[in-house]
Structure formats: C-alpha cells, structure tokens
Write an enzyme that holds these catalytic residues in place. Structure first.
Site, PDB file in Angstrom:
ATOM      1  CG  ASP A 172      -4.737   4.585   1.735  1.00  0.00           C
ATOM      2  OD1 ASP A 172      -5.869   5.078   1.567  1.00  0.00           O
ATOM      3  OD2 ASP A 172      -4.233   4.404   2.861  1.00  0.00           O
ATOM      4  CE  LYS A 188      -2.348   1.607   3.804  1.00  0.00           C
ATOM      5  NZ  LYS A 188      -2.189   3.081   3.895  1.00  0.00           N
ATOM      6  NE  ARG A 196       2.246   1.924  13.248  1.00  0.00           N
ATOM      7  CZ  ARG A 196       1.412   2.675  13.951  1.00  0.00           C
ATOM      8  NH1 ARG A 196       1.891   3.560  14.805  1.00  0.00           N
ATOM      9  NH2 ARG A 196       0.113   2.537  13.806  1.00  0.00           N
ATOM     10  CG  ASP A 247     -12.434  17.990  -5.555  1.00  0.00           C
ATOM     11  OD1 ASP A 247     -13.402  18.739  -5.759  1.00  0.00           O
ATOM     12  OD2 ASP A 247     -11.266  18.397  -5.503  1.00  0.00           O
ATOM     13  CD  GLN A 292      -4.361   1.016  13.787  1.00  0.00           C
ATOM     14  OE1 GLN A 292      -5.501   1.397  14.077  1.00  0.00           O
ATOM     15  NE2 GLN A 292      -3.886   1.075  12.558  1.00  0.00           N
ATOM     16  CB  THR A 331     -10.668   3.884  12.563  1.00  0.00           C
ATOM     17  OG1 THR A 331      -9.443   4.207  11.913  1.00  0.00           O
ATOM     18  CG2 THR A 331     -11.297   2.688  11.893  1.00  0.00           C
ATOM     19  CE  LYS A 373      -7.716   6.833   4.229  1.00  0.00           C
ATOM     20  NZ  LYS A 373      -6.306   6.432   4.120  1.00  0.00           N
TER      21      LYS A 373
HETATM   22  O1  C5P Z   1       1.256   0.462  11.179  1.00  0.00           O
HETATM   23  P1  C5P Z   1      -0.163   0.028  11.066  1.00  0.00           P
HETATM   24  O2  C5P Z   1      -0.331  -1.477  10.917  1.00  0.00           O
HETATM   25  O3  C5P Z   1      -1.046   0.598  12.149  1.00  0.00           O
HETATM   26  O4  C5P Z   1      -0.629   0.656   9.674  1.00  0.00           O
HETATM   27  C1  C5P Z   1      -1.956   0.579   9.232  1.00  0.00           C
HETATM   28  C2  C5P Z   1      -2.088   1.301   7.930  1.00  0.00           C
HETATM   29  O5  C5P Z   1      -3.473   1.330   7.567  1.00  0.00           O
HETATM   30  C3  C5P Z   1      -1.623   2.749   7.943  1.00  0.00           C
HETATM   31  O6  C5P Z   1      -1.143   3.063   6.625  1.00  0.00           O
HETATM   32  C4  C5P Z   1      -2.887   3.514   8.236  1.00  0.00           C
HETATM   33  O7  C5P Z   1      -2.869   4.819   7.714  1.00  0.00           O
HETATM   34  C5  C5P Z   1      -3.929   2.677   7.497  1.00  0.00           C
HETATM   35  N1  C5P Z   1      -5.295   2.804   7.993  1.00  0.00           N
HETATM   36  C6  C5P Z   1      -5.653   2.528   9.302  1.00  0.00           C
HETATM   37  N2  C5P Z   1      -6.962   2.671   9.708  1.00  0.00           N
HETATM   38  C7  C5P Z   1      -7.894   3.074   8.832  1.00  0.00           C
HETATM   39  C8  C5P Z   1      -7.556   3.352   7.511  1.00  0.00           C
HETATM   40  C9  C5P Z   1      -6.221   3.207   7.125  1.00  0.00           C
HETATM   41  O8  C5P Z   1      -4.819   2.141  10.105  1.00  0.00           O
HETATM   42  N3  C5P Z   1      -9.152   3.159   9.221  1.00  0.00           N
END
Ligand code: C5P
Length: 232
Positions: free
Chosen positions: A59, A32, A211, A64, A190, A119, A61
């Site tokens: 990604d 991504k 991560r 417009d 998260q 989220t 998003k």
């Molecule tokens: O590092 P991590 O596993 O938290 O990364 C999750 C990825 O998914 C990041 O690029 C984050 O921006 C994206 N994302 C998210 N939650 C969402 C939409 C996208 O964590 N609702």
C-alpha cells in the site's frame, strides 16, 4: 475473486512485524505493508514476508508522472506482491502506464487498486484546497469509473460504498475496504465503521483490518473472528 481478510501491518520495524506474524502458527494471513514499514525496512521486508508464505498488499499509493509510475510499478512487480495501489487523481494516463509497468513478461500482474478521495478529505477541504466543487460521493464514483476504464482491478473504499461501486463498475471490480471494527470493539480514529459481518453483507471483496487484530490481547483469535464473520 476470493473474499479475504487483510491484516494491516502498521508497525515501524521488521522485528515488531515478525514478532506479530510469529503468533500465527496455523494460518498465513493476507497482509498489508504500508508506507511506515516499507520506508523503515525497504523491499527486503516485503521479500521476507512473501517468503514466509503470506500474500502481500503493498500500500504505497503511487502518484507521479506516468513514466515514473510505470517504472516504479515494474520494480514493485518484481517483488512479486499480490496487490498494490495508486491515486486515481494521477489520471487515466498514469493508471494505464502503471498497469503496463506492473505486467510481467508472462502477462500476469498483481491486482492494481486505486485510491479515490482519501477518507481524511472532507467536502469542505476538497472544495477549498483542491477546487473540486462536486459532491464527494460523486467524485469518488467518478474516480472509480476512471480506474475501471483504465483497466484497474478495483478501488479502496468504505464498505458503505461497495455496493454502489459494484453497480457502476461491475461485480468483478474489486472493493478493498478499511474502516472495520467489531461490534463490541473500540472505534479509535475511524469515523464511519462497519463490522466484518456487515461488510460481507454490503459486498466488500476484501476487508483491511489493523488495530482490531494487531492491538488485540489475542491477535490470532481476533483474526479468526474476522474471518468467521466476513468469509463465513
Ligand atoms: O487500524 P485500522 O483498522 O484503522 O487500520 C486500517 C488500515 O487501513 C490502516 O493501514 C489505514 O492506513 C488504512 N486505510 C484506512 N482508510 C483508508 C485507506 C487506508 O484506514 N481510506
């Protein structure tokens, strides 16, 4: 729809991104590319990663007026990405225009996925700032249904919502789910997290993992662990 693990390449430069990808000598993970890397390096980095054999979820998003999104999607389609996204809040008219723009002359197009409510948006902020007073989960499901009616391929959601989305929008409607952590790993920022194995059990189609793989001591081993748990 093949289940797959998508690695979030949340890096701020081409150099860091390619140094990370160079560690994968045997497999070509689905990746991504988000706003950070795209705004830093532009379309060239997308072409380069595609040329290295990776599938790409771009990604960005989009949100417009329909005509602008349609034209922007036509450009992204030309980059030959495999998946891209927009905000369902842009309305069905915007989503339909996006699909038109994304469709290549031969009728093929990348999977187009909708973001429902982010989220990071709480019930309280949605009511106070957006003046939407329905329960958040109802709003998310309504946006998902609108996306399905507009002809989109799926939504980004929590693995915890994947089952409900499939019930409302059909089993073939794709759920792309971030918020994934290993049972013994760090949660970071998260809030509601799910293991790859649990995401599989809940019916996610794709998990987006950042991560837990990018910051791992051995990213290739972490990626393989994710695939083993999620794809089996
Ligand atoms: O590092 P991590 O596993 O938290 O990364 C999750 C990825 O998914 C990041 O690029 C984050 O921006 C994206 N994302 C998210 N939650 C969402 C939409 C996208 O964590 N609702």
């Amino acid at each position: 729809m093949g289940k797959d693990v998508i690695i979030a390449l949340d890096f701020d430069s081409r150099e860091k991104t390619l140094a990370f990808l160079d560690q994968f000598t045997e497999e070509k993970p689905f990746v991504k590319i988000g706003m950070e890397l795209y705004y830093a390096e532009g379309p060239a980095v997308v072409r380069e990663i595609k040329a290295r054999g990776h599938k790409v979820f771009l990604d960005l998003k989009l949100h417009d007026i329909p005509n602008t999104v349609k034209k922007a999607m036509a450009v992204l389609s030309g980059l030959d990405v495999d998946m891209t996204n927009l905000h369902a809040a842009g309305t069905k008219a915007m989503m339909e225009a996006a699909l038109e723009g994304l469709t290549r002359p031969d009728g093929t197009r990348p999977l187009l996925i909708a973001v429902t409510q982010l989220t990071s948006t709480s019930q309280e902020r949605m009511e106070a700032d957006l003046l939407i007073d329905k329960p958040l989960d109802q709003v998310v499901m309504h946006y998902a249904k609108c996306a399905a009616e507009a002809g989109l391929a799926g939504v980004v959601c929590s693995p915890l919502e994947a089952g409900k989305v499939h019930e409302a929008c059909g089993g073939g409607f794709v759920t792309v789910t971030p918020g994934v952590r290993f049972a013994d790993g760090e949660v970071g920022d998260q809030v509601r997290v799910t293991t790859p194995a649990k995401a599989k059990e809940l019916g996610s189609d794709y998990i987006v993992v950042g991560r837990p793989i990018t910051q791992a001591a051995d990213p290739v081993a972490a990626y393989r662990r994710c695939v083993a748990e999620f794809v089996g």
